[in-house]
Design a protein around this motif. Structure first.
Motif, PDB file in Angstrom:
ATOM      1  N   VAL A  41       0.832  -1.195   0.000  1.00 47.63           N
ATOM      2  CA  VAL A  41       0.000   0.000   0.000  1.00 47.63           C
ATOM      3  C   VAL A  41       0.871   1.252   0.000  1.00 47.63           C
ATOM      4  CG1 VAL A  41      -1.655   1.346   1.366  1.00 47.63           C
ATOM      5  CG2 VAL A  41      -1.994  -1.109   1.071  1.00 47.63           C
ATOM      6  N   GLY A  42       1.958   1.236   0.776  1.00 47.01           N
ATOM      7  CA  GLY A  42       2.843   2.391   0.813  1.00 47.01           C
ATOM      8  C   GLY A  42       3.486   2.679  -0.530  1.00 47.01           C
ATOM      9  N   LEU A  43       3.915   1.629  -1.225  1.00 42.88           N
ATOM     10  CA  LEU A  43       4.594   1.812  -2.505  1.00 42.88           C
ATOM     11  C   LEU A  43       3.646   2.265  -3.607  1.00 42.88           C
ATOM     12  CD1 LEU A  43       7.076  -1.219  -2.592  1.00 42.88           C
ATOM     13  CD2 LEU A  43       7.582   1.185  -2.121  1.00 42.88           C
ATOM     14  N   PHE A  44       2.431   1.695  -3.639  1.00 41.43           N
ATOM     15  CA  PHE A  44       1.525   1.996  -4.751  1.00 41.43           C
ATOM     16  C   PHE A  44       0.537   3.124  -4.426  1.00 41.43           C
ATOM     17  CE2 PHE A  44       2.952  -2.279  -5.876  1.00 41.43           C
ATOM     18  CZ  PHE A  44       3.206  -2.120  -7.225  1.00 41.43           C
ATOM     19  N   MET A  45      -0.160   3.016  -3.287  1.00 40.84           N
ATOM     20  CA  MET A  45      -1.192   3.994  -2.981  1.00 40.84           C
ATOM     21  C   MET A  45      -0.601   5.328  -2.532  1.00 40.84           C
ATOM     22  SD  MET A  45      -4.530   3.617  -0.489  1.00 40.84           S
ATOM     23  CE  MET A  45      -5.024   2.050  -1.187  1.00 40.84           C
ATOM     24  N   SER A  46       0.586   5.298  -1.939  1.00 44.89           N
ATOM     25  CA  SER A  46       1.189   6.532  -1.420  1.00 44.89           C
ATOM     26  C   SER A  46       2.320   7.022  -2.321  1.00 44.89           C
ATOM     27  CB  SER A  46       1.690   6.312   0.009  1.00 44.89           C
ATOM     28  OG  SER A  46       0.620   5.954   0.871  1.00 44.89           O
ATOM     29  N   LEU A  47       3.422   6.279  -2.388  1.00 45.34           N
ATOM     30  CA  LEU A  47       4.580   6.728  -3.158  1.00 45.34           C
ATOM     31  C   LEU A  47       4.262   6.817  -4.651  1.00 45.34           C
ATOM     32  CD1 LEU A  47       7.558   7.473  -3.392  1.00 45.34           C
ATOM     33  CD2 LEU A  47       8.087   5.019  -3.461  1.00 45.34           C
ATOM     34  N   GLY A  48       3.716   5.750  -5.209  1.00 44.66           N
ATOM     35  CA  GLY A  48       3.435   5.748  -6.643  1.00 44.66           C
ATOM     36  C   GLY A  48       2.412   6.792  -7.038  1.00 44.66           C
ATOM     37  N   GLN A  49       1.296   6.805  -6.326  1.00 49.73           N
ATOM     38  CA  GLN A  49       0.227   7.753  -6.671  1.00 49.73           C
ATOM     39  C   GLN A  49       0.706   9.202  -6.573  1.00 49.73           C
ATOM     40  OE1 GLN A  49      -3.962   9.522  -4.892  1.00 49.73           O
ATOM     41  NE2 GLN A  49      -3.062   7.710  -3.959  1.00 49.73           N
ATOM     42  N   PHE A  50       1.238   9.572  -5.410  1.00 50.71           N
ATOM     43  CA  PHE A  50       1.557  10.973  -5.187  1.00 50.71           C
ATOM     44  C   PHE A  50       2.864  11.389  -5.856  1.00 50.71           C
ATOM     45  CE2 PHE A  50      -1.485  10.048  -1.838  1.00 50.71           C
ATOM     46  CZ  PHE A  50      -2.357  11.119  -1.997  1.00 50.71           C
ATOM     47  N   GLY A  51       3.818  10.465  -5.989  1.00 51.14           N
ATOM     48  CA  GLY A  51       5.025  10.794  -6.731  1.00 51.14           C
ATOM     49  C   GLY A  51       4.711  11.156  -8.175  1.00 51.14           C
ATOM     50  N   LEU A  52       3.844  10.368  -8.802  1.00 49.09           N
ATOM     51  CA  LEU A  52       3.456  10.637 -10.185  1.00 49.09           C
ATOM     52  C   LEU A  52       2.555  11.868 -10.275  1.00 49.09           C
ATOM     53  CD1 LEU A  52       2.819   6.929 -11.185  1.00 49.09           C
ATOM     54  CD2 LEU A  52       4.548   8.423 -12.219  1.00 49.09           C
ATOM     55  N   LEU A  53       1.641  12.026  -9.302  1.00 51.57           N
ATOM     56  CA  LEU A  53       0.762  13.190  -9.304  1.00 51.57           C
ATOM     57  C   LEU A  53       1.551  14.488  -9.161  1.00 51.57           C
ATOM     58  CD1 LEU A  53      -2.021  14.629  -9.077  1.00 51.57           C
ATOM     59  CD2 LEU A  53      -1.895  14.199  -6.605  1.00 51.57           C
ATOM     60  N   TYR A  54       2.430  14.553  -8.153  1.00 52.23           N
ATOM     61  CA  TYR A  54       3.211  15.766  -7.928  1.00 52.23           C
ATOM     62  C   TYR A  54       4.086  16.079  -9.140  1.00 52.23           C
ATOM     63  CZ  TYR A  54       2.111  16.303  -2.922  1.00 52.23           C
ATOM     64  OH  TYR A  54       1.481  16.523  -1.727  1.00 52.23           O
ATOM     65  N   THR A  55       4.681  15.048  -9.737  1.00 52.21           N
ATOM     66  CA  THR A  55       5.528  15.268 -10.904  1.00 52.21           C
ATOM     67  C   THR A  55       4.719  15.796 -12.078  1.00 52.21           C
ATOM     68  OG1 THR A  55       7.008  13.480 -10.188  1.00 52.21           O
ATOM     69  CG2 THR A  55       7.174  14.195 -12.480  1.00 52.21           C
ATOM     70  N   SER A  56       3.524  15.254 -12.272  1.00 52.09           N
ATOM     71  CA  SER A  56       2.676  15.725 -13.375  1.00 52.09           C
ATOM     72  C   SER A  56       2.287  17.188 -13.178  1.00 52.09           C
ATOM     73  CB  SER A  56       1.419  14.843 -13.491  1.00 52.09           C
ATOM     74  OG  SER A  56       0.534  15.056 -12.401  1.00 52.09           O
ATOM     75  N   MET A  57       2.007  17.576 -11.937  1.00 55.17           N
ATOM     76  CA  MET A  57       1.662  18.965 -11.670  1.00 55.17           C
ATOM     77  C   MET A  57       2.871  19.874 -11.826  1.00 55.17           C
ATOM     78  SD  MET A  57      -1.002  18.466  -8.458  1.00 55.17           S
ATOM     79  CE  MET A  57      -1.316  20.223  -8.310  1.00 55.17           C
ATOM     80  N   ALA A  58       4.057  19.393 -11.452  1.00 53.75           N
ATOM     81  CA  ALA A  58       5.277  20.182 -11.645  1.00 53.75           C
ATOM     82  C   ALA A  58       5.568  20.390 -13.121  1.00 53.75           C
ATOM     83  CB  ALA A  58       6.453  19.482 -10.969  1.00 53.75           C
ATOM     84  N   LEU A  59       5.098  19.453 -13.967  1.00 51.59           N
ATOM     85  CA  LEU A  59       5.301  19.577 -15.410  1.00 51.59           C
ATOM     86  C   LEU A  59       4.247  20.447 -16.087  1.00 51.59           C
ATOM     87  CD1 LEU A  59       6.347  15.908 -16.315  1.00 51.59           C
ATOM     88  CD2 LEU A  59       7.804  17.937 -16.240  1.00 51.59           C
ATOM     89  N   GLY A  60       3.281  20.938 -15.310  1.00 49.87           N
ATOM     90  CA  GLY A  60       2.323  21.880 -15.884  1.00 49.87           C
ATOM     91  C   GLY A  60       0.872  21.461 -15.880  1.00 49.87           C
ATOM     92  N   LEU A  61       0.546  20.305 -15.311  1.00 51.14           N
ATOM     93  CA  LEU A  61      -0.857  19.888 -15.267  1.00 51.14           C
ATOM     94  C   LEU A  61      -1.609  20.729 -14.248  1.00 51.14           C
ATOM     95  CD1 LEU A  61      -2.839  17.803 -16.458  1.00 51.14           C
ATOM     96  CD2 LEU A  61      -2.355  16.346 -14.488  1.00 51.14           C
ATOM     97  N   GLN A  62      -2.726  21.318 -14.665  1.00 47.32           N
ATOM     98  CA  GLN A  62      -3.503  22.178 -13.781  1.00 47.32           C
ATOM     99  C   GLN A  62      -4.096  21.381 -12.623  1.00 47.32           C
ATOM    100  OE1 GLN A  62      -6.465  24.179 -16.112  1.00 47.32           O
ATOM    101  NE2 GLN A  62      -4.969  25.258 -17.384  1.00 47.32           N
ATOM    102  N   PRO A  63      -4.189  21.996 -11.430  1.00 49.59           N
ATOM    103  CA  PRO A  63      -4.735  21.279 -10.263  1.00 49.59           C
ATOM    104  C   PRO A  63      -6.122  20.695 -10.495  1.00 49.59           C
ATOM    105  CG  PRO A  63      -3.702  23.328  -9.578  1.00 49.59           C
ATOM    106  CD  PRO A  63      -3.709  23.341 -11.077  1.00 49.59           C
ATOM    107  N   GLY A  64      -7.011  21.471 -11.140  1.00 51.45           N
ATOM    108  CA  GLY A  64      -8.368  20.974 -11.370  1.00 51.45           C
ATOM    109  C   GLY A  64      -8.403  19.757 -12.270  1.00 51.45           C
ATOM    110  N   ILE A  65      -7.618  19.793 -13.339  1.00 54.30           N
ATOM    111  CA  ILE A  65      -7.572  18.660 -14.266  1.00 54.30           C
ATOM    112  C   ILE A  65      -6.896  17.463 -13.604  1.00 54.30           C
ATOM    113  CG2 ILE A  65      -6.836  17.886 -16.544  1.00 54.30           C
ATOM    114  CD1 ILE A  65      -8.972  20.099 -16.476  1.00 54.30           C
ATOM    115  N   ALA A  66      -5.884  17.725 -12.767  1.00 53.97           N
ATOM    116  CA  ALA A  66      -5.224  16.628 -12.048  1.00 53.97           C
ATOM    117  C   ALA A  66      -6.208  15.926 -11.122  1.00 53.97           C
ATOM    118  CB  ALA A  66      -4.039  17.173 -11.247  1.00 53.97           C
ATOM    119  N   ALA A  67      -7.018  16.706 -10.399  1.00 52.66           N
ATOM    120  CA  ALA A  67      -8.021  16.119  -9.510  1.00 52.66           C
ATOM    121  C   ALA A  67      -9.020  15.282 -10.285  1.00 52.66           C
ATOM    122  CB  ALA A  67      -8.741  17.222  -8.741  1.00 52.66           C
TER     123      ALA A  67
END
Length: 322
Positions: free
Chosen positions: A63-89
């Motif tokens: 759960v830590g690797l997939f639900m936490s690290l994987g999910q949020f690592g990819l989410l934060y990186t996508s937002m840092a690359l320019g994905l808008q918060p609303g579209i990310a949600a």
């Protein structure tokens, strides 16, 4: 649900939706993977007072690797690359339909007709959002966010396979969330150093001022710890079907707050695709209709409160909690 519980459910959905804008606001100048490490380092501190979940370490690590690290690592990186918060949600809600697909392969759970229909509608919605993004975000950012949703879905299936994990009443999935956070900080720091570079990590530490601190406290304390405590309390007092749909308001809150505070107004295609995606999630997670007993004088047996709470916790794993 009582009016008080409906207000609490709306409050949690608002916290989780506004979370995306807060992440975007606090991450300026901070490497995304390093920011993830800090967030979950704060959440992990709660393990001092939150009892260990009734689950194997294999489940906690998964759960830590997939639900936490994987999910949020990819989410934060996508937002840092320019994905808008609303579209990310919005895109992250794909986890609900992806969970059904992953469970079909991993747990041999045959999807119902409603679930297949929901997956189809949700997939069309994702396609509309991706095609109509108007060039505002790189395609790689959209892809990474969807991979984050897939990682969340895998974590959901791992959690579901483990069954009820609460060591005490009303803790629900909170105990597993807190203890799984112990897995995140060191790997996230390692990935940050390897991918973003030691210089970026050092710069992130130097730039970690009051904005990143407030953002971390909001995401770790308000959204994860307090938000989940309230949400699991709602599941303990109400039917799951009455509680679980409320977090679908989170993308709406994220898009409205991004439009009002950041001037990021979604286009027609993004709104249309978002409506289709949310509709697909609702259809895919609609409660099954039970057939009545053949004998009119026989009552359908009611599930015990323990079983209802366990079912609620499994459904709660499929809601937005970014």
């Amino acid at each position: 649900m009582t009016r008080r519980d409906m207000l609490l459910a709306a409050t949690v959905a608002t916290l989780w939706g506004f979370n995306f804008v807060v992440i975007d606001w606090g991450m300026a100048g901070i490497p995304p993977l390093f920011f993830v490490a800090v967030r979950f380092g704060v959440v992990a501190l709660a393990a001092i007072v939150v009892p260990r979940p009734l689950a194997s370490w294999k489940t906690v690590v998964g759960v830590g690797l997939f639900m936490s690290l994987g999910q949020f690592g990819l989410l934060y990186t996508s937002m840092a690359l320019g994905l808008q918060p609303g579209i990310a949600a919005l895109l992250l809600q794909a986890q609900a339909v992806l969970t059904i697909v992953v469970a079909a392969f991993a747990l041999r759970e045959r999807p119902t007709r409603l679930q297949v229909a929901g997956i189809a509608v949700g997939t069309v919605g994702l396609g509309v959002v991706a095609l109509g993004r108007g060039g505002d975000a790189p395609a790689i950012a959209v892809a990474l966010c969807l991979l984050g949703a897939l990682s969340w879905a895998i974590g959901n299936v791992i959690s579901r396979k483990a069954g009820p994990v609460a060591p005490a009443k009303r803790l629900g999935a909170l105990s597993l969330t807190v203890w799984a956070s112990l897995v995140v900080p060191l790997p996230a720091l390692g990935l940050s150093a390897a991918i973003e570079g030691p210089d970026a990590v050092a710069a992130g530490i130097a730039a970690f001022g009051w904005r990143p601190i407030l953002s971390t406290l909001y995401t770790a304390v308000l959204c994860t710890l307090i938000g989940y405590a309230i949400f699991n309390g709602l599941l303990a007092r109400n039917r799951s079907a009455a509680v679980v749909p409320w977090p679908l308001l989170a993308p709406v809150v994220a898009m409205l707050s991004a439009a009002l505070l950041l001037g990021q107004v979604p286009n027609v295609w993004e709104v249309t695709g978002g409506v289709l995606l949310v509709a697909g999630v609702l259809v895919a997670n609609a409660p099954r209709r039970r057939r009545g007993p053949t004998d009119p004088g026989t009552k359908t047996p009611r599930r015990s409160p323990t079983v209802r709470r366990a079912t609620g916790r499994r459904m709660a794993d499929q809601v937005s909690r970014a």
